[in-house]
Write an enzyme that holds these catalytic residues in place. Structure first.
Site, PDB file in Angstrom:
ATOM      1  N   SER D 147       0.958  -1.133   0.149  1.00  0.00           N
ATOM      2  CA  SER D 147      -0.074  -0.044  -0.070  1.00  0.00           C
ATOM      3  C   SER D 147       0.812   1.224  -0.120  1.00  0.00           C
ATOM      4  O   SER D 147       2.093   1.132   0.536  1.00  0.00           O
ATOM      5  CB  SER D 147      -0.949  -0.057   1.227  1.00  0.00           C
ATOM      6  OG  SER D 147      -0.408  -0.146   2.110  1.00  0.00           O
ATOM      7  N   GLU D 230       3.509  -4.200  13.493  1.00  0.00           N
ATOM      8  CA  GLU D 230       2.292  -4.288  12.420  1.00  0.00           C
ATOM      9  C   GLU D 230       1.348  -4.943  13.228  1.00  0.00           C
ATOM     10  O   GLU D 230       0.053  -4.605  13.262  1.00  0.00           O
ATOM     11  CB  GLU D 230       2.741  -5.212  11.255  1.00  0.00           C
ATOM     12  CG  GLU D 230       1.485  -5.280  10.366  1.00  0.00           C
ATOM     13  CD  GLU D 230       1.523  -6.196   9.173  1.00  0.00           C
ATOM     14  OE1 GLU D 230       2.700  -7.149   9.292  1.00  0.00           O
ATOM     15  OE2 GLU D 230       0.925  -5.626   8.020  1.00  0.00           O
TER      16      GLU D 230
END
Lengths: 341, 393, 341, 393
Positions: D147, D230
C-alpha cells in the site's frame, strides 16, 4: 468496569485452589461418584467454615460478588462436591445475606427447578404446599428458600422431604422437594428479589463455566503434548492445533465476559442484566464445547469412566440448561439490547 | 445359480427342516450346509458362489416362512470382520473349522486390534508374539476396546513378530483362543455407565502356528481386509425420511409444544435439513453401488453421521430442559448391543460422543478423504521407514 | 427417486461443458466483466439455438427438468454470461413452455425482484403498469412474463423500459423494469402457476449452486496441490486438509440434494416442495461456504481481480439471496415437514 | 520528565507556533524538534526519552488547542513499522535523515516484504540484492501487497543476499528509494474493484550500502521488529459497545422492521453476543497492559475480529435482501484508506474477506497461538536447515 483480578482475589483463588487440590483432587471426586457418595461434608466444612468462602457475598464483611465468582471458577475447575452454588450463591442472594449460611454451619438452597421456571408452590396462612422437581443442592440443605406462586419468598426449615433424582451431572445431583403444609417464614413479598437472585445466579454460574472450560482446555493441551502417535506428539498435528487455538480464543472471551458480569453484579451497574445475558450465553456454550473437544481429542481414553473428562462434560451440559439456556439468555438480550424479533 | 434355483433350494431346506418343528441350531446348520448362509461364499463354506445381491432373495423367503436367523447383530464382528478375512487368507482347513460355527452363532468372535498406546496409529501396536520351543507362538500384551470379549470363543488378533523392521512390516495376524488361561478379560466402563467393551490382558497366551492367518510379517495387509469390512458395515445402513435420531427429536417437538422456543426452532430446522441431506447422500451412494458405479462418497458417511448424531443428541437434551438434567441409569451393565432408541436423551448424548472415535476417528477419516478422495499430498512422515523399536512412544 | 445421472444426461453435460470450455473460458468471462460487456449473444446462440438447451423443459420434446438441472450445474461451474435461468427456467416454467423461448431465438424472464416478493404490478383492461426492481435476465429479454397483484401472469412484449443496476453478481447483472400502460396478453389467472414456477426456479437453482461449489472445491484443491510454502505443498498441511474434507462432504450432500429436488420436480412427486426446500437451504449455504473457502485458501491471490475466484463468490452470495434465502426455505420446511414454531 | 514538565513544553510550543497562525508543516517540524512527536523516542529524534504512556497527555493538550496532527492513518506504515525499526537498527545518521520527515508526513513510507511466491512463508522471499562494483547493492525482484507504493518516497525492503545458506539467514534489510528508475509500481485491483495495494517491480534498483539497516544476513531478525509492530497496530483499537460493524447492522435492524425474520433474529443475537465478548476481551487486554500485566490474549484479537467481521458483513447482505443484490461502485479507484463505513454492504462483505489474510493469515495466527501461547509442539519441518536455493518452490 474492572475485568482483572485484584491481589486479594488472586490470594483467595490460591487458597481455594490449594485446599481443593489437597482435599478434593479429581480422582477423589471420581471415586465418590463411582461409590454414589454425594457431597463431602468435611470438604464443605474446610471450605466454608475454615476458609470462610460461604460468606463472601456480604460486602459488610468485606466480601464481594467478584470474589464469589473467583470461588466458582475454582469449583468449576475442580468439580468439588459441595453445595456452594445453592447455598452461598442462590439462597444467600435470595435472602439478601443470612448469618447461618454465611458461617457455613448450615446450608440452604433456592427451591426451583434448576432449569428455571415459574414458582408453583402455594402458600396459605404461612404454610406451604407443593412439589418442586430437579432442585440443585437440596439433598443436604437445612434451610429452604421457597418462591411461591406470585414470586414471594419464604423460608422453610421443616415439614419437607427431599428425594434424590438420577442426574446427568453426577457431581451436582438434583432432588425433588415435597412441601406438605410446611410452616414457613416470609422473607419478602417483592418478586423482584427472586428475579435478582436468579440474575445473580446466572451471572456467577458463568464463572463456574469458565473454570470448567479452562480445565478442559488445559488438560487437553497437556495430553496432546505428551501423547505420541505416528512418531510425533499428537499436539504437533496442525488440524488439532488450529482447533485448540480457536477454543483458546473462546475461553479468553469467556473470561472477559464472566468477569464483566461479576463486576457489574458486584457494582450494581445498570447494564448488569445485559452483561449477565452475554456471559451466560457465551460461557454456557464455551464450557460445553471445551468439554466436547476434551473428550474427542483424548480419543478412546476420554470415553472411559476412569478418565475424569466425562464428569466435566456432564457438568458443562447440565450447567448449559441451568438457570436458563444460552438461547434463553439471548432471548433476554433481545429486550435488553433493543433487538426486537 | 439364478433366482429361481435359489428359491427351489430354499423350499427344499424348509421342507426338510420345517422351522416350527426343528431346533434353531439344527436349522441354521442345515441352512449353512445347503449353501444358503451367505450365497456369495464358495460351495462347502455356507455359500453357492452366487452373486452377493441374491442373498436378499433367500433372506426374504426365509423370513416369510418364519425361519430363525442367526441374530446377526450379536455376532457382527464374526460375520463382518473375521469371516471375510478367513475367507481371503485362511487355509481350507481353517475355513472349514471356523466358518460354520461362526455363522450359526455357536462360536462368538471378537477383535484384538487396538491397544492403549496404539489407537489411530494402530500399526504402532506393541503386543508381542514370539515363537516358543514347540513351534507355537507366545503372546504378551494388552488390547482394549474389545466388544464381546467376555462371550467370545475366538479372537482375531494382530501382534508384533519383528520389532526390528518398520512398524507396518513386523506384524502377524492370528486367531486367538479366548479360553486360553493367559487371556484375562476386564470390562471397560464408559462415560455412559455401561461397559460395552473390555480390556484384554494377554500373558504367555499360546497360539499354535496353525492358527496364523497369512504369512508371518504380513499381518498389516491381512488386517486391511478386516478393517475395510468394518467401515462398510458401519456406513451402509439405509434409513427412511426422519429415520434415526431426527425422528425421535421431531416427534418430541410435535408432541410437546410447551418445550418449543424460537431459538430451538431454528436449530431443529437446520438439523432436519442436515439429516435429510445425509439420508439423500446415503441413498445416492446406494444407487451408485447398485448401478455398479461406486463413488468415493462412501468415505464421508460415517463422518457425517457422527457429526449429526452429536448435534441432534445435544439438541435433544437442551430441548427437554428439566428432563435433560436427568439420567436414566448409571448402573454398570454389559449390554450386548448399543441401543440408542431404548435409552433416554442423556444416554444418547453421551454415547454419541463415541461415534466420532470408534471405528476410525473423524480426524483420521478427514485425512483419508483429503488424501485418497481429494488427492491432497500426505504430511511429511517420520514413522514409515524406521524400525518399530526405534520409534518414540 | 433417481439420484444418478443417466447416460443421456452425462452426454448433455459433456456437450455443454465442451462448448463452454471453448467459447466461454473463465478468463473470457472475467474480461467481459472488466469491460462491462454483459451477456454474450453469440454464446447464447451456440448454446440455445445450436445445442438446443433452451427447450429442455419440454417433456414432449424429450426434455426433462433433470436435464435443465444438468445444464445449470455447468453454467454454475463456468459462470457463462447467458440468460438461461431467466428465460429457459423461470419464464418457460411460468408459461408452461413457449416455442419462441424453447427455440432460443428469443429470450424472456419472469418480472419479479430476484430476491423474491409479492407481485406489485397492476393490470387494468389488459394494460400493465408498475416498476419492478432487481429483475434477473431482463436486460436482454424480448418477452416479459409479468405477475400482477393477485398472482395472475401476463406476457408483455412492448411498452416497457429496462434500466441496468450495479449488481453484486457481476456475471448476472440485474435491472429495473418499468411498465407504463404496457399492453399484455393474459397467460393465466391461476396464482398457483406463478408459485410453481418459483418452486421450479428455486429447486433448479440448487444445481447451479452445486456447480459453483464444485468449481470452488476443485480449484482450491488444485491450487493447494501446486502452491508450495515452507518447502511443502500447502495441501499437505493438515488443518487445510481437514477443512477441505469437511467441505467435500457438504458438496457431496449438495449433489444428492440438488439431484433429489430436480428429480422430484421432473416427476411431479408429492414431496417436491419439501425436497426443493431442503436443496435450496443446503446448496445455497454450501456454495457460499465453498466460495469463501476458495478465497481464503488462495491467500492474497484470491483477493485479486485478476483471479476468477471473486466472480464465484459474488455469484454464490447473490444466489443465496435469489428466490428465497436458505432461512426462507427452512421456514417453508417448518410447514412442509410439520415442524411448527 | 513528568506530566507537568510535558505540559509546560507543550504550552511553550503552542506559544512559539500558534496553530492558527503558522503553516501546518512548520508546526509539525517544530513539534518534532521540541521532542513532542513521540515522547518515548530519544532526544533529538522527536522525543524526550519519557514513558510512552505520557504521549496521551501531549496529544490531549494539542488537540484541545486545535493543533494540526500528522494525519497518522495516512502515514501508518512509516509510523508503525519503519520508525520502530529505524530507531532500533538504524545508525545515528540514518535516524536523523529519515525520522523527522517520516513523522511530519513529508515523506511517505511503504513496505516491500511480501512476494508472489512468499506470502505466509515470507522468509522464502526470492528478491535478490547483489553488491555492484561501486559498493552499492543492485536489487531485482517483485514485491506485492504494497500500500502507498505510488505515493511513497521510501520503502523498507527485505531481499536475499545469500542464497547458499538457510532461508532465514541469507536476508538483508534495506531502505529503498522509491524514486529510483528501476522501481515500477502497478496498481493491484482487488475483488472490491478498488486498488488499495500495488505490485512493485524492482529492476537493477541501486541501493547504497549506507541505506542498509542492520548487518548483512541479519535482515530476518530486523524484520521481526517491523512485523511485531504491525500486529500491535492492527489489534489494538478500542471500541464502545455496538462500535464497529455490529452497530451498523443493529441500526439497520432497528430502523427497518420489514427486513426481520425469525432466522435472522437468532443470528443477530448470536453476532451481538460475539461482538460484545470480543469487545470485552479487548477491554480486558487493555486493562492488563495498563496494569503492567501483558497477557497472551493479544494474539487472538485479529483472529476474532476477522471472523466476526466476515460473519457480520455476510449477515448484513442477507438482511438487506434485495438491496444486498446491489453494489455501490465497481470503478477502479486507489483509495488512501480503507473505509468500511463509507461504503455499502456489498463492499463491506467483499472487503472483509481480506481481514483474515492481510497482516498474517488466520491460519498463521492459529499456528502462533497454538505454539507460542498453548505451547503445543511444532510440526516436523524440512525448510529450516536447508540452503534457500535447494528449497522447492
Amino acid at each position: 468496569m474492572n475485568l482483572l483480578y485484584s491481589e486479594i482475589e488472586e490470594e483467595l483463588r490460591a487458597s481455594v485452589r490449594d485446599l481443593l487440590h489437597d482435599r478434593s483432587p479429581i480422582e477423589a471426586v471420581l471415586a465418590r461418584v463411582s461409590a454414589d457418595q454425594g457431597y463431602d461434608p468435611a470438604l464443605w466444612r474446610a471450605l466454608a467454615v475454615e476458609l470462610g468462602v460461604a460468606g463472601l457475598q456480604d460486602p459488610a464483611a468485606g466480601g464481594s460478588l467478584r470474589e464469589v465468582a473467583v470461588v466458582l471458577e475454582e469449583l468449576g475447575r475442580s468439580l468439588a462436591p459441595t453445595p456452594f452454588l445453592g447455598s452461598a450463591v442462590l439462597a444467600t442472594a435470595a435472602l439478601g445475606g443470612d448469618e447461618r449460611l454465611a458461617s457455613g454451619e448450615r446450608t440452604g438452597t433456592l427451591v426451583l427447578p434448576f432449569s428455571g421456571g415459574a414458582p408453583s408452590v402455594r402458600e396459605t396462612g404461612g404454610r406451604l404446599t407443593g412439589r418442586v422437581t430437579s432442585v440443585a443442592d437440596a439433598l443436604t440443605a437445612d434451610l429452604l428458600v421457597v418462591p411461591v406462586v406470585g414470586g414471594a419468598l419464604w423460608v422453610v426449615e421443616r415439614g419437607f422431604t427431599v428425594t434424590p433424582r438420577t442426574s446427568l451431572d453426577q457431581t451436582r445431583p438434583l432432588a425433588d422437594v415435597v412441601l406438605d403444609d410446611a410452616p414457613g417464614q416470609l422473607v419478602t413479598e417483592d418478586p423482584a428479589v427472586l428475579e435478582h437472585a436468579l440474575l445473580t445466579g446466572a451471572g456467577l454460574l458463568a464463572s463456574e463455566q469458565l473454570g470448567i472450560a479452562e480445565w478442559c482446555l488445559t488438560t487437553t493441551v497437556e495430553y496432546l503434548r505428551e501423547r505420541r502417535q505416528f512418531n510425533r506428539p499428537l499436539g504437533s498435528f496442525q488440524a488439532l492445533k488450529h482447533r485448540l487455538a480457536d477454543l483458546w480464543l473462546e475461553v479468553v472471551g469467556a473470561r472477559a465476559a464472566a468477569r464483566a458480569a461479576a463486576d457489574a453484579l458486584a457494582s450494581e451497574a445498570a447494564d448488569a442484566p445485559l452483561l449477565v445475558a452475554v456471559a451466560a450465553s457465551h460461557c454456557g456454550t464455551v464450557a460445553v464445547r471445551a468439554a466436547e473437544e476434551c473428550i474427542q481429542l483424548h480419543g478412546g481414553i476420554g470415553m472411559t469412566w476412569e478418565h475424569p473428562a466425562h464428569l466435566y462434560l456432564k457438568r458443562a451440559k447440565a450447567d448449559q440448561l441451568a438457570l436458563g439456556t444460552p438461547g434463553h439468555h439471548r432471548a433476554r438480550l433481545a429486550e435488553l439490547a433493543n433487538l426486537p424479533a | 445359480m439364478n433366482e429361481a434355483d435359489l428359491r427351489t433350494r430354499v423350499h427344499e431346506l424348509l421342507a426338510a427342516y420345517p422351522p416350527s418343528e426343528v431346533d434353531t441350531l439344527d436349522f441354521l446348520r442345515a441352512r449353512f450346509d445347503a449353501g444358503l448362509a451367505w450365497v456369495h461364499f464358495p460351495l462347502g463354506l455356507g455359500g453357492l458362489g452366487a452373486p452377493r445381491t441374491l442373498q436378499a432373495v433367500v433372506d426374504a423367503e426365509l423370513t416369510a416362512a418364519g425361519a430363525p436367523d442367526n441374530d446377526p447383530r450379536r455376532i457382527g464382528i464374526g460375520l463382518g470382520m473375521a469371516a471375510p478375512t478367513i475367507l481371503r487368507y485362511g487355509t481350507a482347513e481353517q475355513q472349514h473349522r471356523w466358518l460354520r460355527p461362526l455363522w450359526t452363532g455357536e462360536e462368538v468372535w471378537c477383535q484384538l486390534f487396538s491397544e492403549p498406546g496404539a489407537g489411530s496409529d494402530l500399526a504402532a501396536l506393541a503386543t508381542r508374539a514370539v515363537p516358543d520351543a514347540e513351534g507355537s507362538w507366545r503372546v504378551n500384551g494388552q488390547k482394549v476396546w474389545t466388544s464381546s470379549a467376555h462371550t467370545a470363543r475366538w479372537a482375531i488378533l494382530i501382534a508384533r513378530t519383528d520389532p526390528a523392521v518398520p512398524k507396518h512390516q513386523g506384524i502377524t495376524y492370528f486367531v486367538c483362543d479366548m479360553t486360553d488361561p493367559g487371556v484375562q478379560v476386564r470390562p471397560l466402563r464408559q462415560l455412559t455407565g455401561e461397559a460395552e467393551f473390555n480390556e484384554v490382558f494377554l500373558t504367555d497366551v499360546r497360539i499354535p502356528d496353525s492358527d496364523r492367518l497369512g504369512a508371518v510379517g504380513e499381518g498389516w495387509r491381512v488386517a486391511q481386509t478386516t478393517l475395510n469390512n468394518e467401515r462398510v458395515a458401519i456406513g451402509g445402513q439405509r434409513t427412511p425420511r426422519e429415520g434415526g435420531l431426527i425422528g425421535i427429536v421431531a416427534e418430541t417437538w410435535r408432541e410437546r409444544p410447551e418445550l418449543r422456543t424460537a431459538e430451538l426452532h431454528q436449530r431443529l430446522l437446520q438439523h432436519w435439513v442436515d439429516a435429510e441431506v445425509l439420508r439423500l447422500t446415503g441413498e445416492r451412494l446406494r444407487q451408485q453401488l447398485a448401478a455398479g458405479q461406486p463413488g468415493p462418497e462412501g468415505a464421508g458417511g460415517k463422518l457425517g453421521f457422527a457429526r449429526l448424531a452429536q448435534q441432534l443428541t445435544a439438541f435433544e437434551v437442551e430441548l427437554l430442559a428439566e428432563e435433560g438434567l436427568g439420567y436414566d441409569d448409571w448402573t454398570l451393565r454389559r449390554p450386548e448391543l448399543v441401543d440408542f432408541n431404548g435409552r433416554e436423551a442423556g444416554y444418547r448424548y453421551l454415547r454419541a460422543k463415541g461415534n466420532s472415535i470408534e471405528g476410525g476417528t473423524s480426524e483420521i477419516l478427514r485425512n483419508i478423504i483429503a488424501e485418497r478422495v481429494l488427492g491432497l499430498p500426505p504430511e511429511p512422515r517420520t514413522d514409515k521407514d524406521v524400525p518399530w523399536k526405534e520409534l518414540s512412544r
